[in-house]
Each structure stands twice: as C-alpha cells, then as structure tokens.
Design an enzyme around this catalytic site. Structure first.
Site, PDB file in Angstrom:
ATOM      1  N   HIS A 101       1.565   3.895   6.881  1.00 51.55           N
ATOM      2  CA  HIS A 101       0.941   4.779   5.905  1.00 51.55           C
ATOM      3  C   HIS A 101       1.331   6.222   6.175  1.00 51.55           C
ATOM      4  CE1 HIS A 101      -2.564   1.908   4.674  1.00 51.55           C
ATOM      5  NE2 HIS A 101      -1.409   1.602   4.118  1.00 51.55           N
TER       6      HIS A 101
ATOM      7  N   SER B 243       0.791  -1.226   0.000  1.00 49.34           N
ATOM      8  CA  SER B 243       0.000   0.000   0.000  1.00 49.34           C
ATOM      9  C   SER B 243       0.824   1.278   0.000  1.00 49.34           C
ATOM     10  CB  SER B 243      -0.962   0.008   1.194  1.00 49.34           C
ATOM     11  OG  SER B 243      -0.222  -0.167   2.384  1.00 49.34           O
TER      12      SER B 243
ATOM     13  N   ASP C  38      -7.665   5.732   5.221  1.00 53.12           N
ATOM     14  CA  ASP C  38      -7.682   4.514   6.029  1.00 53.12           C
ATOM     15  C   ASP C  38      -8.899   4.333   6.897  1.00 53.12           C
ATOM     16  OD1 ASP C  38      -4.097   4.471   6.678  1.00 53.12           O
ATOM     17  OD2 ASP C  38      -5.302   3.828   4.963  1.00 53.12           O
TER      18      ASP C  38
END
Lengths: 181, 149
Positions: free
Chosen positions: A97, A57, A123
């Site tokens: 992230h 990701s 998210d």
C-alpha cells in the site's frame, strides 16, 4: 504409448553413472537458483525482494498477479507517497500500500500510516489490535519497479496445488531424462 | 483554520486537526510551473508510451516539537494516460483529515504544501517526482470552536 515405452526403455538403459550425473546437474541448477535469490536479498536489503500483488487494493496501478521489485536500504527514509510492502505483526501476508502519513522524530524514530489507493479508508483496520502506526521494522521493502501479470503463475500454483505438482513433475522428468549428446 | 478535536481515527487523545482549502493549477503535459519529468531531459513529456498512470498527491510537510518531520497527504488523484492533463482545481477541501500527531499545528508558521506524483509505468521503474512549486501555509495561534466546515 510408443513414445512412453521408449522413455522407460531409455530410463532402464541409463546406467548408474548417468543417473548420478543427471541428479548432480539438477542439484546444480537448484543451487544456482537459490544463490541468485540469496544474492538478491543481500543486494536489495529486503528479506523478500520480489513479491506478487495479491489483492486489488492498489488498482488501477497494480493488479492481482503483478510482480513488484523491492529494495529496503536502511538509510532510505520513509516518505509520504511511497509504495511500501509491509507485514502486520503476527501475520505472514505482505501488504502493498501507499504511505499517507509520516511522523519522524529527531532521533530517526518513524511511525507512518498506509492506505491502499483503491480503498476508501486507511489501513488501521488491518493493523494489529490497538496498533495505530507502522514502524520501520514492519517494512519488507519499498516498491521500486514492477512487471505486470508475471506473478500470476505463483497465484495459480497457490490456488490449484495440483497444477503445482504437475509442473514440478514435468520439470523433474525433463531434467532427469534430458541427455547431453 | 484549525480545531482541536478528538482524533477519532487514531489514538484517543486530543490532537490538532487542520482544515486547509486550496487551489491547484498544474499543466502536467507541458511542464509549466516547473513540473518536469526525468525520463527525457529535453522533451517535457511525462505521458509517454510506458506510462500507465500518474498518482498525484498533495502533501503537507512541517516540523513540530514532538516530531522533527511530519508529512500528511491531504489529497490525491489518479490520472490515467488519456485523461485531461491540465489540473485546475479551485477551493478544494482536503480529502483526508489533516490530524497532527499531537498539538503541533497551533501557531505553526511553516506548513509547506507540495504536489508530487508517482509515475506508474506499464512495466519498469516506479519513480516518485516532486513538483517544483510549493506553498507555505501558516496556521493561526488559536483554535476554532465553531462548526464551520
């Protein structure tokens, strides 16, 4: 087969003292490794100063198997653009992230939102049911440095436990049988 | 241009939603507009052998009654080594919704837009650098009710 017989011969000929010595040697190596790890935890302030990237990701920056080095200093503010590693409440898996929104109150209370570079959406779908923001307490650390590919070993060991046992067996045999001449 | 719309991506309360259009001109390779690197002090080269990519992002920073500090990323772009290092974007709409946590955009005179980037090396340290140019944007005192975006 000849070499294996020699090895077992060696093992039987080793007296108790030598065996204890080897075991102690091995224990020292393990203790030193643990001490270094604990030292890193203290110095970086993060409960997990080295993490392996598990998903794609954050591509193309990070790929599955890359290694990340984290710090988690209490006074470091969380700012948009930073790469953070966090855990969703109740789940064990750390997620790497980027912070895309920050709202900080005067008293230092922060709530923030994250998103993977390679994901289309933020998210919120990953957070707990009803949870819309992350807080400082969810943060494991901030990514400060990285090494590519090195973490692949951990992933292989996770996905193929037989490999892990084989590796441990080889390491154990080596340490126990290695002799200082 | 600002509307007050139900924030459907987050908590179900009415929050301010801002619409910003912007132009970006940046010459990252040559360090014009004061964009500097801190790898090497005298040479203004950001893309050296150890740089895999730059993650660029435009963020809006402002203060509201509710929150002393707010930062919202409006737009981002990944620039790989080898890509054209000159950015010349005109009339861009923000990539992400500019929702405030509350109603702090109305009449807010001082929203600062800054371009920053994250240097991703092939291996090593991950620095975050902020460009030295930034722009202040004021939001109007009233809401728009027309659907004109």
């Amino acid at each position: 087969p000849g070499a294996a017989m020699d090895l077992f011969g060696d093992l039987r000929r080793m007296n108790k003292r030598q065996l204890y010595y080897q075991v102690l040697n091995f224990a020292m190596i393990v203790s030193s490794a643990l001490m270094i790890w604990k030292g890193l935890i203290v110095v970086t302030g993060s409960e997990s100063p080295i993490v392996v990237v598990l998903s794609g990701s954050m591509e193309p920056a990070f790929h599955r198997g890359d290694l990340l080095f984290l710090t988690n200093f209490h006074d470091d503010p969380i700012r948009a653009g930073e790469i953070v590693v966090f855990k969703v409440e109740g789940r064990d898996i750390p997620i790497v992230h980027r912070v895309i929104k920050v709202h900080e109150k005067g008293n230092g209370n922060i709530k923030f939102l994250t998103k993977g570079d390679n994901n289309e959406v933020d998210d919120r779908g990953l957070y707990k049911e009803g949870q819309n923001w992350l807080e400082k307490k969810d943060v494991v650390g901030r990514a400060r440095g990285f090494l590519p590919y090195v973490g692949m070993v951990t992933i292989i060991m996770n996905d193929y436990p037989k490999f892990k046992y084989a590796l441990l067996a080889v390491m154990g045999a080596y340490v126990l049988l290695k002799r200082e001449s | 241009l600002r509307k007050n719309v139900e924030d459907f991506t987050g908590p179900r309360e009415r929050s301010d939603l801002g619409f910003v259009t912007f132009d970006i001109t940046a010459d990252i390779l040559n360090g014009k507009n004061g964009l500097q690197t801190f790898w090497k002090k005298n040479t203004l080269i950001i893309f050296d052998w150890n740089v895999k990519q730059l993650f660029l992002y435009l963020s809006a920073e402002y203060s509201t009654k509710n929150n002393a500090l707010n930062q919202v990323v409006l737009w981002d772009k990944i620039m790989l080594r080898g890509d054209n290092p000159r950015l010349s974007l005109k009339d861009m709409k923000s990539k992400y919704f500019f929702f405030d946590d509350g109603n702090g955009l109305k009449g807010n005179r001082n929203i600062t837009l800054t371009l920053s980037w994250n240097v991703v090396p092939n291996a090593g340290i991950l620095p975050l650098v902020t460009g030295s140019g930034h722009v202040s944007v004021p939001f109007p005192d009233t809401y728009e009710t027309t659907k004109s975006y």
